[in-house]
Design a protein around this motif. Structure first.
Motif, PDB file in Angstrom:
ATOM      1  N   ALA A   1       0.810  -1.221   0.000  1.00  0.00           N
ATOM      2  CA  ALA A   1       0.000   0.000   0.000  1.00  0.00           C
ATOM      3  C   ALA A   1       0.844   1.273   0.000  1.00  0.00           C
ATOM      4  O   ALA A   1       0.315   2.374  -0.179  1.00  0.00           O
ATOM      5  N   LEU A   2       2.155   1.147   0.158  1.00  0.00           N
ATOM      6  CA  LEU A   2       3.008   2.326   0.266  1.00  0.00           C
ATOM      7  C   LEU A   2       3.224   3.033  -1.066  1.00  0.00           C
ATOM      8  O   LEU A   2       3.494   4.238  -1.096  1.00  0.00           O
ATOM      9  N   ALA A   3       3.142   2.309  -2.171  1.00  0.00           N
ATOM     10  CA  ALA A   3       3.345   2.907  -3.497  1.00  0.00           C
ATOM     11  C   ALA A   3       2.682   2.022  -4.539  1.00  0.00           C
ATOM     12  O   ALA A   3       2.556   0.813  -4.342  1.00  0.00           O
ATOM     13  N   PRO A   4       2.276   2.606  -5.672  1.00  0.00           N
ATOM     14  CA  PRO A   4       1.588   1.807  -6.682  1.00  0.00           C
ATOM     15  C   PRO A   4       2.489   0.836  -7.435  1.00  0.00           C
ATOM     16  O   PRO A   4       2.001  -0.144  -7.997  1.00  0.00           O
ATOM     17  N   ILE A   5       3.800   1.090  -7.431  1.00  0.00           N
ATOM     18  CA  ILE A   5       4.734   0.230  -8.151  1.00  0.00           C
ATOM     19  C   ILE A   5       5.833  -0.260  -7.212  1.00  0.00           C
ATOM     20  O   ILE A   5       6.428   0.535  -6.464  1.00  0.00           O
ATOM     21  N   VAL A   6       6.098  -1.553  -7.256  1.00  0.00           N
ATOM     22  CA  VAL A   6       7.229  -2.151  -6.549  1.00  0.00           C
ATOM     23  C   VAL A   6       8.296  -2.454  -7.593  1.00  0.00           C
ATOM     24  O   VAL A   6       8.087  -3.306  -8.463  1.00  0.00           O
ATOM     25  N   PRO A   7       9.435  -1.763  -7.566  1.00  0.00           N
ATOM     26  CA  PRO A   7      10.491  -2.047  -8.526  1.00  0.00           C
ATOM     27  C   PRO A   7      11.003  -3.477  -8.377  1.00  0.00           C
ATOM     28  O   PRO A   7      11.314  -3.919  -7.262  1.00  0.00           O
ATOM     29  N   VAL A   8      11.068  -4.191  -9.492  1.00  0.00           N
ATOM     30  CA  VAL A   8      11.610  -5.545  -9.514  1.00  0.00           C
ATOM     31  C   VAL A   8      13.018  -5.426 -10.087  1.00  0.00           C
ATOM     32  O   VAL A   8      13.191  -5.104 -11.263  1.00  0.00           O
ATOM     33  N   LEU A   9      14.021  -5.679  -9.260  1.00  0.00           N
ATOM     34  CA  LEU A   9      15.395  -5.331  -9.595  1.00  0.00           C
ATOM     35  C   LEU A   9      16.296  -6.550  -9.768  1.00  0.00           C
ATOM     36  O   LEU A   9      16.270  -7.472  -8.943  1.00  0.00           O
ATOM     37  N   VAL A  10      17.084  -6.524 -10.819  1.00  0.00           N
ATOM     38  CA  VAL A  10      18.152  -7.499 -11.030  1.00  0.00           C
ATOM     39  C   VAL A  10      19.459  -6.735 -10.903  1.00  0.00           C
ATOM     40  O   VAL A  10      19.801  -5.928 -11.773  1.00  0.00           O
ATOM     41  N   VAL A  11      20.178  -6.945  -9.814  1.00  0.00           N
ATOM     42  CA  VAL A  11      21.383  -6.175  -9.530  1.00  0.00           C
ATOM     43  C   VAL A  11      22.619  -6.994  -9.891  1.00  0.00           C
ATOM     44  O   VAL A  11      22.892  -8.028  -9.275  1.00  0.00           O
ATOM     45  N   ASP A  12      23.364  -6.526 -10.883  1.00  0.00           N
ATOM     46  CA  ASP A  12      24.560  -7.224 -11.343  1.00  0.00           C
ATOM     47  C   ASP A  12      25.824  -6.750 -10.645  1.00  0.00           C
ATOM     48  O   ASP A  12      26.792  -7.503 -10.541  1.00  0.00           O
TER      49      ASP A  12
END
Length: 216
Positions: A17-28
């Motif tokens: 509920a904190l934000a409309p988008i949750v970033p889905v991250l691939v960290v290299d």
């Protein structure tokens, strides 16, 4: 004391509920982890999912978890070993593409709130029967997109979803307008080329735009 599914869903719902988008991250590159998290949080996206798809993922979670105002979770949890490693690295929640009894038990034992994945009504019903009413709809576009999720929601109004997989700036609003969607997961807010070039201001701008989705 183990974390009950109802409590797990309550906690993940609060995060969603904190934000409309949750970033889905691939960290290299772990060196980019902290500035990436800082840019996304500054842009209004405080809840971050780091997928366990690279050798640096756990170190990235450790770095990102020190960023003020951020909530860092581990994605692509598949095994109990993944759960234990994620929790030890500082993850505050977990995300899985699907759900197994072993995975759910491991999250409960480690007190790691889980956003479990489901792609069908049967999978969603099984999770609901175990106490989960905040679920990831994955892979969203490949599973029929917003029309499919709307159809699933009609007979299962008790469940709220976070669609992930193929969500983009072009279709995010369509998902967010659904009554059974609280947020969506997306990777477009952290393009690989921007991360590699250290364009943190541009990433913050993308996050700011994404943080306004569904609010108009």
């Amino acid at each position: 004391m183990t974390l009950a599914p109802i409590e797990a869903s309550r906690r993940t719902r609060e995060l969603c509920a904190l934000a409309p988008i949750v970033p889905v991250l691939v960290v290299d590159d772990v060196a980019s982890a902290r500035p990436l998290a800082e840019a996304l949080v500054a842009g209004g996206l405080p809840v971050l999912e780091v997928t366990l798809r690279t050798p640096t993922a756990l170190d990235a979670i450790r770095e990102m978890s020190t960023v003020p105002g951020g909530y860092v979770g581990a994605g692509t949890l598949v095994t109990p070993e993944d759960v234990r490693a994620a929790k030890a690295a500082g993850a505050t929640f977990g995300v899985s593409p699907g759900a197994t009894d072993e995975l759910l038990a491991a999250c409960a034992k480690e007190n790691l709130p889980l956003l479990p994945g489901a792609a069908t009504a049967s999978e969603a019903m099984r999770l609901l029967a175990q106490g989960f009413d905040m679920i990831k709809f994955f892979p969203a576009e490949a599973s029929g997109g917003a029309p499919a999720l709307k159809a699933i929601g009609a007979p299962l109004p008790q469940i709220t979803f976070c669609p992930t997989g193929g969500v983009s700036p072009q279709n995010a609003e369509t998902y967010l307008k659904l009554n059974n969607v609280l947020c969506a997961g997306g990777s477009w807010v952290a393009p690989k080329e921007m991360v590699k070039a250290g364009r943190w201001g541009d990433i913050e701008a993308l996050a700011k735009a994404a943080s306004q989705l569904g609010k108009i």
